[in-house]
Design an enzyme around this catalytic site. Structure first.
Site, PDB file in Angstrom:
ATOM      1  N   GLY A  41       0.843  -1.207   0.000  1.00 40.85           N
ATOM      2  CA  GLY A  41       0.000   0.000   0.000  1.00 40.85           C
ATOM      3  C   GLY A  41       0.868   1.243   0.000  1.00 40.85           C
ATOM      4  O   GLY A  41       0.482   2.299   0.505  1.00 40.85           O
ATOM      5  N   LEU A  69       1.661   3.312  -2.209  1.00 38.59           N
ATOM      6  CA  LEU A  69       1.291   4.486  -3.017  1.00 38.59           C
ATOM      7  C   LEU A  69       0.095   5.227  -2.411  1.00 38.59           C
ATOM      8  O   LEU A  69      -0.402   6.188  -2.987  1.00 38.59           O
ATOM      9  CB  LEU A  69       0.964   4.069  -4.461  1.00 38.59           C
ATOM     10  CG  LEU A  69       2.105   3.375  -5.214  1.00 38.59           C
ATOM     11  CD1 LEU A  69       1.701   3.109  -6.659  1.00 38.59           C
ATOM     12  CD2 LEU A  69       3.396   4.183  -5.170  1.00 38.59           C
ATOM     13  N   GLY A  70      -0.350   4.817  -1.239  1.00 38.27           N
ATOM     14  CA  GLY A  70      -1.513   5.450  -0.625  1.00 38.27           C
ATOM     15  C   GLY A  70      -1.149   6.695   0.169  1.00 38.27           C
ATOM     16  O   GLY A  70       0.009   7.119   0.202  1.00 38.27           O
ATOM     17  N   GLN A  71      -2.160   7.266   0.830  1.00 39.28           N
ATOM     18  CA  GLN A  71      -1.960   8.515   1.574  1.00 39.28           C
ATOM     19  C   GLN A  71      -0.871   8.352   2.638  1.00 39.28           C
ATOM     20  O   GLN A  71       0.057   9.163   2.713  1.00 39.28           O
ATOM     21  CB  GLN A  71      -3.273   8.948   2.252  1.00 39.28           C
ATOM     22  CG  GLN A  71      -3.157  10.301   2.948  1.00 39.28           C
ATOM     23  CD  GLN A  71      -4.299  10.598   3.919  1.00 39.28           C
ATOM     24  OE1 GLN A  71      -5.142   9.750   4.208  1.00 39.28           O
ATOM     25  NE2 GLN A  71      -4.328  11.812   4.421  1.00 39.28           N
ATOM     26  N   ILE A  89      -2.700  -8.102  -2.587  1.00 39.10           N
ATOM     27  CA  ILE A  89      -2.591  -8.954  -1.387  1.00 39.10           C
ATOM     28  C   ILE A  89      -3.672 -10.034  -1.348  1.00 39.10           C
ATOM     29  O   ILE A  89      -3.591 -10.955  -0.542  1.00 39.10           O
ATOM     30  CB  ILE A  89      -2.586  -8.168  -0.049  1.00 39.10           C
ATOM     31  CG1 ILE A  89      -3.784  -7.226   0.085  1.00 39.10           C
ATOM     32  CG2 ILE A  89      -1.283  -7.451   0.164  1.00 39.10           C
ATOM     33  CD1 ILE A  89      -3.958  -6.698   1.507  1.00 39.10           C
ATOM     34  N   TYR A 132     -16.091  -1.388   6.778  1.00 39.57           N
ATOM     35  CA  TYR A 132     -14.695  -1.056   7.091  1.00 39.57           C
ATOM     36  C   TYR A 132     -14.410  -1.314   8.577  1.00 39.57           C
ATOM     37  O   TYR A 132     -13.420  -1.966   8.940  1.00 39.57           O
ATOM     38  CB  TYR A 132     -14.459   0.410   6.728  1.00 39.57           C
ATOM     39  CG  TYR A 132     -13.111   0.986   7.084  1.00 39.57           C
ATOM     40  CD1 TYR A 132     -11.936   0.529   6.491  1.00 39.57           C
ATOM     41  CD2 TYR A 132     -13.012   2.044   8.000  1.00 39.57           C
ATOM     42  CE1 TYR A 132     -10.709   1.091   6.800  1.00 39.57           C
ATOM     43  CE2 TYR A 132     -11.789   2.616   8.310  1.00 39.57           C
ATOM     44  CZ  TYR A 132     -10.644   2.139   7.712  1.00 39.57           C
ATOM     45  OH  TYR A 132      -9.434   2.702   8.020  1.00 39.57           O
ATOM     46  N   LYS A 177     -11.902  -3.971  10.483  1.00 37.94           N
ATOM     47  CA  LYS A 177     -10.813  -3.498  11.356  1.00 37.94           C
ATOM     48  C   LYS A 177     -10.872  -4.184  12.726  1.00 37.94           C
ATOM     49  O   LYS A 177      -9.840  -4.531  13.290  1.00 37.94           O
ATOM     50  CB  LYS A 177     -10.865  -1.969  11.492  1.00 37.94           C
ATOM     51  CG  LYS A 177     -10.409  -1.231  10.238  1.00 37.94           C
ATOM     52  CD  LYS A 177      -8.922  -1.472   9.975  1.00 37.94           C
ATOM     53  CE  LYS A 177      -8.438  -0.845   8.700  1.00 37.94           C
ATOM     54  NZ  LYS A 177      -7.039  -1.160   8.379  1.00 37.94           N
ATOM     55  N   ILE A 206      -6.419  11.030   9.204  1.00 35.83           N
ATOM     56  CA  ILE A 206      -5.055  11.520   8.962  1.00 35.83           C
ATOM     57  C   ILE A 206      -5.105  12.657   7.946  1.00 35.83           C
ATOM     58  O   ILE A 206      -5.703  12.532   6.871  1.00 35.83           O
ATOM     59  CB  ILE A 206      -4.142  10.381   8.456  1.00 35.83           C
ATOM     60  CG1 ILE A 206      -4.110   9.216   9.463  1.00 35.83           C
ATOM     61  CG2 ILE A 206      -2.731  10.903   8.177  1.00 35.83           C
ATOM     62  CD1 ILE A 206      -3.599   9.557  10.855  1.00 35.83           C
TER      63      ILE A 206
HETATM   64  P1  NAD Z   1      -5.122   4.695   0.961  1.00 30.56           P
HETATM   65  O1  NAD Z   1      -6.451   4.277   0.424  1.00 30.56           O
HETATM   66  O2  NAD Z   1      -4.672   6.070   0.738  1.00 30.56           O
HETATM   67  O3  NAD Z   1      -3.991   3.718   0.413  1.00 30.56           O
HETATM   68  C1  NAD Z   1      -4.161   2.328   0.369  1.00 30.56           C
HETATM   69  C2  NAD Z   1      -3.226   1.784  -0.698  1.00 30.56           C
HETATM   70  O4  NAD Z   1      -3.447   0.366  -0.752  1.00 30.56           O
HETATM   71  C3  NAD Z   1      -3.541   2.335  -2.102  1.00 30.56           C
HETATM   72  O5  NAD Z   1      -2.363   2.829  -2.692  1.00 30.56           O
HETATM   73  C4  NAD Z   1      -4.107   1.145  -2.851  1.00 30.56           C
HETATM   74  O6  NAD Z   1      -3.746   1.140  -4.231  1.00 30.56           O
HETATM   75  C5  NAD Z   1      -3.476  -0.019  -2.116  1.00 30.56           C
HETATM   76  N1  NAD Z   1      -4.269  -1.240  -2.240  1.00 30.56           N
HETATM   77  C6  NAD Z   1      -5.614  -1.352  -2.232  1.00 30.56           C
HETATM   78  N2  NAD Z   1      -5.968  -2.633  -2.426  1.00 30.56           N
HETATM   79  C7  NAD Z   1      -4.832  -3.339  -2.544  1.00 30.56           C
HETATM   80  C8  NAD Z   1      -4.545  -4.715  -2.778  1.00 30.56           C
HETATM   81  N3  NAD Z   1      -5.520  -5.617  -2.935  1.00 30.56           N
HETATM   82  N4  NAD Z   1      -3.264  -5.105  -2.836  1.00 30.56           N
HETATM   83  C9  NAD Z   1      -2.275  -4.197  -2.702  1.00 30.56           C
HETATM   84  N5  NAD Z   1      -2.469  -2.892  -2.519  1.00 30.56           N
HETATM   85  C10 NAD Z   1      -3.743  -2.464  -2.438  1.00 30.56           C
HETATM   86  O7  NAD Z   1      -5.134   4.343   2.525  1.00 30.56           O
HETATM   87  P2  NAD Z   1      -4.310   5.067   3.679  1.00 30.56           P
HETATM   88  O8  NAD Z   1      -5.110   6.214   4.130  1.00 30.56           O
HETATM   89  O9  NAD Z   1      -2.903   5.272   3.286  1.00 30.56           O
HETATM   90  O10 NAD Z   1      -4.428   3.958   4.824  1.00 30.56           O
HETATM   91  C11 NAD Z   1      -3.376   3.094   5.177  1.00 30.56           C
HETATM   92  C12 NAD Z   1      -3.848   2.275   6.375  1.00 30.56           C
HETATM   93  O11 NAD Z   1      -4.144   3.164   7.459  1.00 30.56           O
HETATM   94  C13 NAD Z   1      -5.130   1.471   6.139  1.00 30.56           C
HETATM   95  O12 NAD Z   1      -5.073   0.272   6.867  1.00 30.56           O
HETATM   96  C14 NAD Z   1      -6.211   2.350   6.720  1.00 30.56           C
HETATM   97  O13 NAD Z   1      -7.338   1.605   7.129  1.00 30.56           O
HETATM   98  C15 NAD Z   1      -5.481   2.950   7.903  1.00 30.56           C
HETATM   99  N6  NAD Z   1      -6.068   4.202   8.367  1.00 30.56           N
HETATM  100  C16 NAD Z   1      -6.005   5.326   7.591  1.00 30.56           C
HETATM  101  C17 NAD Z   1      -6.573   6.508   8.051  1.00 30.56           C
HETATM  102  C18 NAD Z   1      -6.532   7.784   7.257  1.00 30.56           C
HETATM  103  O14 NAD Z   1      -7.161   8.787   7.668  1.00 30.56           O
HETATM  104  N7  NAD Z   1      -5.816   7.831   6.138  1.00 30.56           N
HETATM  105  C19 NAD Z   1      -7.193   6.526   9.316  1.00 30.56           C
HETATM  106  C20 NAD Z   1      -7.264   5.353  10.047  1.00 30.56           C
HETATM  107  C21 NAD Z   1      -6.673   4.204   9.576  1.00 30.56           C
HETATM  108  N1  SER Z   2      -9.813   8.146   7.733  1.00 31.17           N
HETATM  109  C1  SER Z   2     -10.398   6.846   7.763  1.00 31.17           C
HETATM  110  C2  SER Z   2     -11.712   6.850   7.081  1.00 31.17           C
HETATM  111  O1  SER Z   2     -12.351   7.871   7.120  1.00 31.17           O
HETATM  112  C3  SER Z   2     -10.551   6.359   9.184  1.00 31.17           C
HETATM  113  O2  SER Z   2     -10.098   5.062   9.255  1.00 31.17           O
HETATM  114  O3  SER Z   2     -12.101   5.849   6.561  1.00 31.17           O
END
Ligand code: NAD
Ligand code: SER
Length: 320
Positions: free
Chosen positions: A9, A11-13, A55, A143, A147, A173
């Site tokens: 993951g 490339l995500g946020q 995954i 979701y 979790k 975040i």
């Molecule tokens: P995001 O959606 O920005 O990034 C997730 C990344 O996972 C993406 O780049 C996507 O292409 C990749 N992905 C999706 N499905 C996939 C697969 N099957 N195989 C491989 N890669 C895959 O998410 P994020 O905000 O970076 O979150 C990262 C983690 O933090 C997650 O577990 C999320 O639940 C958790 N989280 C995030 C926040 C938030 O506000 N950003 C808050 C609470 C928890």
């Molecule tokens: N920022 C996330 C969402 O809104 C919390 O896990 O889904």
């Protein structure tokens, strides 16, 4: 400590910024970035190894683990709350079956550690509004359900297989590098971009909606501090509450207006309001503070000043 880290993951946020931090600490060639997306930015590909992965396909995970001799996996791949309500089966598949693949491979290939974020989405309408560490976990979103199950599975693997699995319940975040990927708290990022670009924003939750939030530098610090924490001092494993700040949309807008007085917000709540209404206002993170020394650096005012500075600079350069 770790020889080769796999960041899924990437490339995500969160993953995109965590990648850079991990590469600074462990060396670029020792942190393998992986994502389902096939279009990594050049700066990521040029800086170190990148692999395509889904995954949900265990074979692709095994191949990468063998190729690089991975001994630690950070799993940031997930389907977040808003997308998860639109595509619940996809959320179940990625967040549960994908995560089970990660845990299976970690046990099979004797990983030193697996780290996976959880979320404030584990809480539900019956949770007290300042969410205690130990409390009722009855989420009403797909979701949130994944979790809670993920936390329980991770804790199960610690006990059953002696696998070191760790996780923390992130609040919303807020960041300025990579846009968020389909969550309910995405408004708290979009509001800054729209304030800079258009001086107005239409928010998809009501102005008195209060949620726990965290600025990206604190999110990175929390992740790395937990990754490096002494295992013998941990009483919890996959479910640490971590807090930083808590504000309503109005308070967020007011903090922006101190810098951009003409900024104006209108409100058009949609389906994400119902999700936000089931989450707590704030969290009690004393377990994280006691067990691995968690302490955030940013409050709302400091975050707003920094967000507007960075996004304002990008806007001037024509990057957004
Ligand atoms: P995001 O959606 O920005 O990034 C997730 C990344 O996972 C993406 O780049 C996507 O292409 C990749 N992905 C999706 N499905 C996939 C697969 N099957 N195989 C491989 N890669 C895959 O998410 P994020 O905000 O970076 O979150 C990262 C983690 O933090 C997650 O577990 C999320 O639940 C958790 N989280 C995030 C926040 C938030 O506000 N950003 C808050 C609470 C928890
Ligand atoms: N920022 C996330 C969402 O809104 C919390 O896990 O889904």
């Amino acid at each position: 400590m770790f020889k080769k880290i796999l960041l899924i993951g990437a490339l995500g946020q969160i993953g995109s910024e965590l990648l850079a931090e991990l590469r600074k600490i462990y060396g670029a060639e020792n942190v393998i970035a992986a994502d389902k997306k096939t279009n990594p930015p050049e700066k990521i590909v040029n800086a170190g190894p990148f692999e395509n992965i889904d995954i949900c396909h265990k074979d692709s995970l095994v191949a990468i683990v063998k190729k690089y001799n991975i001994d630690c996996i950070l799993n940031m791949a997930a389907i977040l709350s808003a997308t998860g309500e639109q595509r619940p089966k996809l959320a179940w598949n990625v967040n549960m079956n994908g995560f089970i693949n990660v845990l299976d491979v970690a046990v099979e290939y004797k990983m030193k550690q697996v780290l996976v974020p959880s979320s404030i989405a584990v809480f539900g309408p019956e949770t007290p509004k300042n969410a205690p560490q130990e409390t009722i976990l009855k989420p009403t979103t797909m979701y949130g359900i994944t979790k809670v199950a993920g936390e329980l599975l991770g804790n199960y693997c610690v006990k059953k297989f002696g696998l070191d699995v760790r996780g923390l319940r992130f609040p919303g975040i807020i960041s300025n590098e990579t846009l968020p990927g389909g969550g309910t708290t995405d408004y708290a990022v979009a509001i800054y971009y729209e304030a800079v670009k258009n001086k107005k924003y239409t928010c998809f939750v009501k102005e008195d909606t209060r949620l726990p939030m965290m600025y990206m530098p604190d999110c990175l610090k929390a992740t790395i501090d937990l990754l490096q924490a002494d295992f013998s001092k941990l009483k919890h494993h996959c479910d640490f509450n971590v807090g930083a700040m808590s504000f309503t949309v109005k308070e967020l807008a007011d903090s922006i207006k101190k810098h951009i007085p003409e900024f104006h917000v209108t409100y058009e709540p949609d389906y994400r309001q119902q999700i936000a209404d089931t989450w707590p206002d704030s969290v009690d993170d004393s377990a994280a503070r006691q067990e691995w020394g968690w302490k955030p650096d940013f409050n709302l005012e400091a975050m707003t000043a920094d967000m507007l500075k960075v996004i304002g600079e990008k806007h001037k350069q024509g990057l957004i």
